[in-house]
Design an enzyme around this catalytic site. Sequence first.
Site, PDB file in Angstrom:
ATOM      1  N   VAL A   1       3.857 -12.016   9.563  1.00 23.09           N
ATOM      2  CA  VAL A   1       5.197 -11.662  10.020  1.00 23.09           C
ATOM      3  C   VAL A   1       5.487 -12.119  11.440  1.00 23.09           C
ATOM      4  O   VAL A   1       6.646 -12.163  11.859  1.00 23.09           O
ATOM      5  CB  VAL A   1       5.455 -10.145   9.902  1.00 23.09           C
ATOM      6  CG1 VAL A   1       5.357  -9.688   8.456  1.00 23.09           C
ATOM      7  CG2 VAL A   1       4.528  -9.340  10.805  1.00 23.09           C
TER       8      VAL A   1
ATOM      9  N   TYR B   1       4.752   1.114  20.831  1.00 20.05           N
ATOM     10  CA  TYR B   1       5.120   1.419  19.447  1.00 20.05           C
ATOM     11  C   TYR B   1       6.491   2.084  19.400  1.00 20.05           C
ATOM     12  O   TYR B   1       7.351   1.700  18.603  1.00 20.05           O
ATOM     13  CB  TYR B   1       4.071   2.339  18.831  1.00 20.05           C
ATOM     14  CG  TYR B   1       4.337   2.695  17.386  1.00 20.05           C
ATOM     15  CD1 TYR B   1       3.977   1.827  16.360  1.00 20.05           C
ATOM     16  CD2 TYR B   1       4.927   3.915  17.039  1.00 20.05           C
ATOM     17  CE1 TYR B   1       4.204   2.150  15.030  1.00 20.05           C
ATOM     18  CE2 TYR B   1       5.163   4.246  15.715  1.00 20.05           C
ATOM     19  CZ  TYR B   1       4.793   3.364  14.710  1.00 20.05           C
ATOM     20  OH  TYR B   1       5.037   3.689  13.393  1.00 20.05           O
TER      21      TYR B   1
ATOM     22  N   ILE C   1       1.957   2.815   3.132  1.00 18.88           N
ATOM     23  CA  ILE C   1       3.342   2.999   2.715  1.00 18.88           C
ATOM     24  C   ILE C   1       3.821   1.798   1.912  1.00 18.88           C
ATOM     25  O   ILE C   1       4.526   1.943   0.905  1.00 18.88           O
ATOM     26  CB  ILE C   1       4.251   3.227   3.938  1.00 18.88           C
ATOM     27  CG1 ILE C   1       3.913   4.570   4.611  1.00 18.88           C
ATOM     28  CG2 ILE C   1       5.724   3.203   3.540  1.00 18.88           C
ATOM     29  CD1 ILE C   1       4.646   4.799   5.922  1.00 18.88           C
TER      30      ILE C   1
ATOM     31  N   ASP D   1       1.463 -10.251   2.494  1.00 20.85           N
ATOM     32  CA  ASP D   1       0.507  -9.650   3.421  1.00 20.85           C
ATOM     33  C   ASP D   1      -0.373 -10.736   4.026  1.00 20.85           C
ATOM     34  O   ASP D   1      -0.621 -11.777   3.404  1.00 20.85           O
ATOM     35  CB  ASP D   1      -0.366  -8.628   2.680  1.00 20.85           C
ATOM     36  CG  ASP D   1      -0.894  -7.539   3.596  1.00 20.85           C
ATOM     37  OD1 ASP D   1      -0.361  -6.413   3.556  1.00 20.85           O
ATOM     38  OD2 ASP D   1      -1.832  -7.825   4.372  1.00 20.85           O
TER      39      ASP D   1
ATOM     40  N   VAL E   1       2.340  10.063   8.340  1.00 17.65           N
ATOM     41  CA  VAL E   1       2.010   9.797   6.939  1.00 17.65           C
ATOM     42  C   VAL E   1       0.516   9.527   6.846  1.00 17.65           C
ATOM     43  O   VAL E   1      -0.067   8.895   7.737  1.00 17.65           O
ATOM     44  CB  VAL E   1       2.805   8.586   6.413  1.00 17.65           C
ATOM     45  CG1 VAL E   1       2.501   8.353   4.935  1.00 17.65           C
ATOM     46  CG2 VAL E   1       4.296   8.796   6.629  1.00 17.65           C
TER      47      VAL E   1
END
Length: 276
Positions: free
Chosen positions: A87, A181, A46, A65, A214
């Site tokens: 992150v 999640y 995505i 990334d 997705v």
Amino acid sequence: MVATLRGRAAFRRLEGDEHGGKGAHGMPGFELNGKNALVTGGARGIGKAIVAAFLEAGANVVIGDRDEETGTATAAELGAGFVRLDVTDSASLDAAVAHVAAELGSLDVHVNNAGTVINKPAVDTTDEEWRRVLSINLDGVFFGCRAAAKRMLAQDSGGSIVNIGSMSGHIANHPQPQASYNASKAGVIHLTKSLAAEWARGGVRVNSISPGYVGTELTKQGMSNEDWKKTWLESTPMGRVAEPSEIAPAAVFLASGASSYFTGSDLVVDGGYTVW
């Protein structure tokens, strides 16, 4: 280190006012001409689709990334910039935002897309596994929002933050177990609303997108389980998973002046999954 791709616009280009406002036909502009954007987890899936869509809409984009090899390859393929970041490390995100602002002169759009999932029964999930999912999916979004907002609040032009949540923040998926999640994505959606309320008067909009299934690498792995695949497709009114490129236009919308009165909103893009 930052390249710009000027491709065919994904949406008709319209001139905007100070709120990103109206073109010749009185319609808000969906373009991102000259906007500077950072997309975390933009090397694949995505995130990669969002980078491509932003570039097509006229933005200057930097991929952030942890995977430097894939990230630099994707950046070269699409004509974007690249900065390595993690992150889960707030200092890393602060440095990445500072890098983008220094290279491009501002940070107008920030997309928190990086994420992970562990499909494991809750009773078997270890402390370390729980913390890993929350660290990437929720801590990482907060760190990214905070770093971006500090920069945007200091700009006269403000900015737009787009967080990638999930329909799993609204429902409990089945048949696969993934409590960590689901909890992390529910947190992303409510964090989005909370930060939107804090920063609206400062000109910083914060919205989220909640995709359904997705066709990313993670989803394809899950679909190798025929029971999961059957349930997922039968539970989706449209009867199929999305392509990453079908999620990206929602990010363009939320980043652009066309959504100038949107903040604290969550756009569910799930093929109808959550209506049943």
